[in-house]
Design a protein around this motif. Structure first.
Motif, mmCIF file in Angstrom:
data_model
loop_
_atom_site.group_PDB
_atom_site.id
_atom_site.type_symbol
_atom_site.label_atom_id
_atom_site.label_comp_id
_atom_site.label_asym_id
_atom_site.label_seq_id
_atom_site.Cartn_x
_atom_site.Cartn_y
_atom_site.Cartn_z
ATOM 1 N N THR A 123 15.002 3.101 12.427
ATOM 2 C CA THR A 123 13.750 2.988 11.922
ATOM 3 C C THR A 123 13.151 1.558 11.919
ATOM 4 N N GLU A 124 12.236 1.319 12.575
ATOM 5 C CA GLU A 124 11.625 -0.068 12.775
ATOM 6 C C GLU A 124 10.817 -0.461 11.851
ATOM 7 N N ILE A 125 10.829 -1.593 11.262
ATOM 8 C CA ILE A 125 9.972 -2.250 10.192
ATOM 9 C C ILE A 125 9.517 -3.634 10.202
ATOM 10 N N ILE A 132 1.098 -11.342 13.084
ATOM 11 C CA ILE A 132 2.145 -11.291 13.902
ATOM 12 C C ILE A 132 3.017 -12.685 13.646
ATOM 13 N N GLU A 133 2.337 -13.796 13.544
ATOM 14 C CA GLU A 133 3.414 -14.916 13.313
ATOM 15 C C GLU A 133 4.301 -15.128 12.433
ATOM 16 N N ILE A 134 3.674 -14.213 11.236
ATOM 17 C CA ILE A 134 4.564 -14.188 9.823
ATOM 18 C C ILE A 134 5.285 -12.811 9.800
ATOM 19 N N SER A 135 5.246 -12.099 10.735
ATOM 20 C CA SER A 135 5.748 -10.627 10.664
ATOM 21 C C SER A 135 7.274 -10.848 11.488
ATOM 22 N N HIS A 136 8.320 -10.307 10.619
ATOM 23 C CA HIS A 136 9.607 -10.308 11.281
ATOM 24 C C HIS A 136 10.203 -8.721 11.185
ATOM 25 N N LYS A 137 10.532 -8.538 12.506
ATOM 26 C CA LYS A 137 10.925 -7.060 12.692
ATOM 27 C C LYS A 137 12.311 -6.795 12.256
ATOM 28 N N LEU A 138 12.590 -5.695 11.601
ATOM 29 C CA LEU A 138 13.846 -5.323 11.218
ATOM 30 C C LEU A 138 14.351 -3.938 11.532
ATOM 31 N N THR A 139 15.537 -3.526 11.974
ATOM 32 C CA THR A 139 15.913 -2.378 12.465
ATOM 33 C C THR A 139 16.872 -1.661 11.334
ATOM 34 N N LYS A 144 5.209 6.268 10.427
ATOM 35 C CA LYS A 144 4.858 5.331 11.229
ATOM 36 C C LYS A 144 3.331 4.908 10.819
ATOM 37 N N GLY A 145 3.325 3.473 10.857
ATOM 38 C CA GLY A 145 1.895 2.903 10.405
ATOM 39 C C GLY A 145 1.711 2.606 9.110
ATOM 40 N N GLN A 146 2.692 3.089 8.260
ATOM 41 C CA GLN A 146 2.533 3.098 6.847
ATOM 42 C C GLN A 146 3.065 1.719 6.340
ATOM 43 N N VAL A 147 2.425 1.498 4.923
ATOM 44 C CA VAL A 147 2.772 0.078 4.291
ATOM 45 C C VAL A 147 3.394 0.408 3.111
ATOM 46 N N PHE A 148 4.361 -0.292 2.892
ATOM 47 C CA PHE A 148 4.986 -0.265 1.531
ATOM 48 C C PHE A 148 5.355 -1.611 0.762
ATOM 49 N N GLY A 149 5.420 -1.566 -0.237
ATOM 50 C CA GLY A 149 5.799 -2.926 -0.905
ATOM 51 C C GLY A 149 4.686 -3.983 -1.336
ATOM 52 N N GLU A 150 3.353 -3.042 -1.070
ATOM 53 C CA GLU A 150 2.085 -3.973 -1.391
ATOM 54 C C GLU A 150 1.816 -3.850 -3.072
ATOM 55 N N MET A 151 2.456 -3.092 -3.758
ATOM 56 C CA MET A 151 1.985 -3.207 -5.256
ATOM 57 C C MET A 151 2.574 -4.405 -6.035
ATOM 58 N N ILE A 154 5.553 -2.932 6.927
ATOM 59 C CA ILE A 154 4.774 -2.119 7.761
ATOM 60 C C ILE A 154 5.744 -1.281 8.718
ATOM 61 N N ILE A 155 5.606 0.097 8.721
ATOM 62 C CA ILE A 155 6.805 0.850 9.578
ATOM 63 C C ILE A 155 6.283 1.144 10.816
ATOM 64 N N ALA A 156 7.034 0.579 11.665
ATOM 65 C CA ALA A 156 6.405 0.613 13.220
ATOM 66 C C ALA A 156 6.703 1.941 13.818
ATOM 67 N N ASP A 157 8.140 2.532 13.555
ATOM 68 C CA ASP A 157 8.868 3.565 13.874
ATOM 69 C C ASP A 157 9.716 4.263 12.898
ATOM 70 N N GLY A 158 9.978 5.615 12.848
ATOM 71 C CA GLY A 158 10.490 6.119 11.934
ATOM 72 C C GLY A 158 10.167 6.615 10.710
ATOM 73 N N GLN A 159 11.010 6.811 9.701
ATOM 74 C CA GLN A 159 10.365 7.075 8.277
ATOM 75 C C GLN A 159 11.269 6.505 7.425
ATOM 76 N N VAL A 160 10.752 6.319 6.050
ATOM 77 C CA VAL A 160 11.534 5.988 4.875
ATOM 78 C C VAL A 160 11.194 6.852 3.840
ATOM 79 N N GLY A 161 12.316 7.212 2.870
ATOM 80 C CA GLY A 161 12.128 7.839 1.585
ATOM 81 C C GLY A 161 11.881 7.025 0.642
#
Lengths: 142, 74
Positions: free
Chosen positions: A100-102, A23-30, A74-81, A49-56
């Motif tokens: 969409t909250e990420i 949590i200390e290193i996470s930054h919320k973006l909308t 919601k709950g999915q991760v991207f950018g990990e590759m 990490i998607i907290a709410d909404g959807q991304v394409g």
């Protein structure tokens, strides 16, 4: 925020004190609908990490055509590759809904945490591998 | 329990989706994938459950298509 992270498969297996470090290193973006989170070919400097909404997940093929290959919610991760292989982004990520909250975690912060706290790093790397496995199974079924 | 669900659109004419659900999806339920709404026509377990997570695969179709598919059984 901890309640949200507890519903993310990437973080499962982490206890409350371990989650606090993330949590200390996470930054919320909308984002609003059609906002670009990052573009294919750009440097991979964070995971999301998607907290709410959807991304394409939009891919440009070699013929110059582009198409949405997948929607992540919601709950999915991207950018990990890019985090794992240090390569550039393999797709463009676009918000598919308003508000969409990420949460964004920079690659540097993530690697530093995993290095300083291998107990956390092991769980995160195991979960990233399982998430990639899930995505491959999804793709096989698609 | 959190349900991590892989949604695949029947006939592959629209991209699928992945997301977490707090309630287990049911056949006949509607789900929004991107800008479109689909009906779930089939669900099965994709991977064994683990630590409060279940991993599911759901096949979805256009609501009208799902209905005609169900009608075809009669």
């Amino acid at each position: 925020m901890k309640a949200i992270f507890k519903q993310v498969a990437l973080f499962h297996g982490l206890d409350d004190s371990q989650l606090d470090h993330l949590i200390e290193i996470s930054h919320k973006l909308t984002y609003h609908q059609d906002d670009i989170v990052f573009e294919q070919g750009s440097a991979g400097d964070a995971l999301y990490i998607i907290a709410d909404g959807q991304v394409g997940v939009k891919v440009n093929d070699t013929d110059g055509d582009s198409y949405v290959a997948l929607y992540l919610g919601k709950g999915q991760v991207f950018g990990e590759m890019a985090l794992i292989d240090q390569g550039t982004r393999s797709a463009t990520i676009i918000a598919a809904e308003d508000h969409t909250e990420i949460y964004r975690i920079s690659t540097q912060d993530f690697i530093t945490l995993c290095t300083q706290r291998p107990d956390i790093g092991y769980i995160l790397m195991r979960n990233i591998a399982q998430d990639l496995s899930f995505k491959l199974r999804h793709r096989s079924a698609d | 329990m959190i349900y991590k669900v892989s949604y695949v659109v029947k006939d592959g004419d629209f991209p699928g989706g992945i997301r977490n659900e707090t309630e287990r999806p049911m056949v006949g339920s509607l789900v929004k994938i991107g800008p479109r709404t689909f009906e779930i026509i089939e669900i099965h377990e994709m991977m064994p459950p683990r630590d409060g997570f279940q991993f599911l695969h759901a096949l979805v179709a256009e609501p009208s298509e799902a209905k005609s598919s169900a009608d075809s059984y009669f």
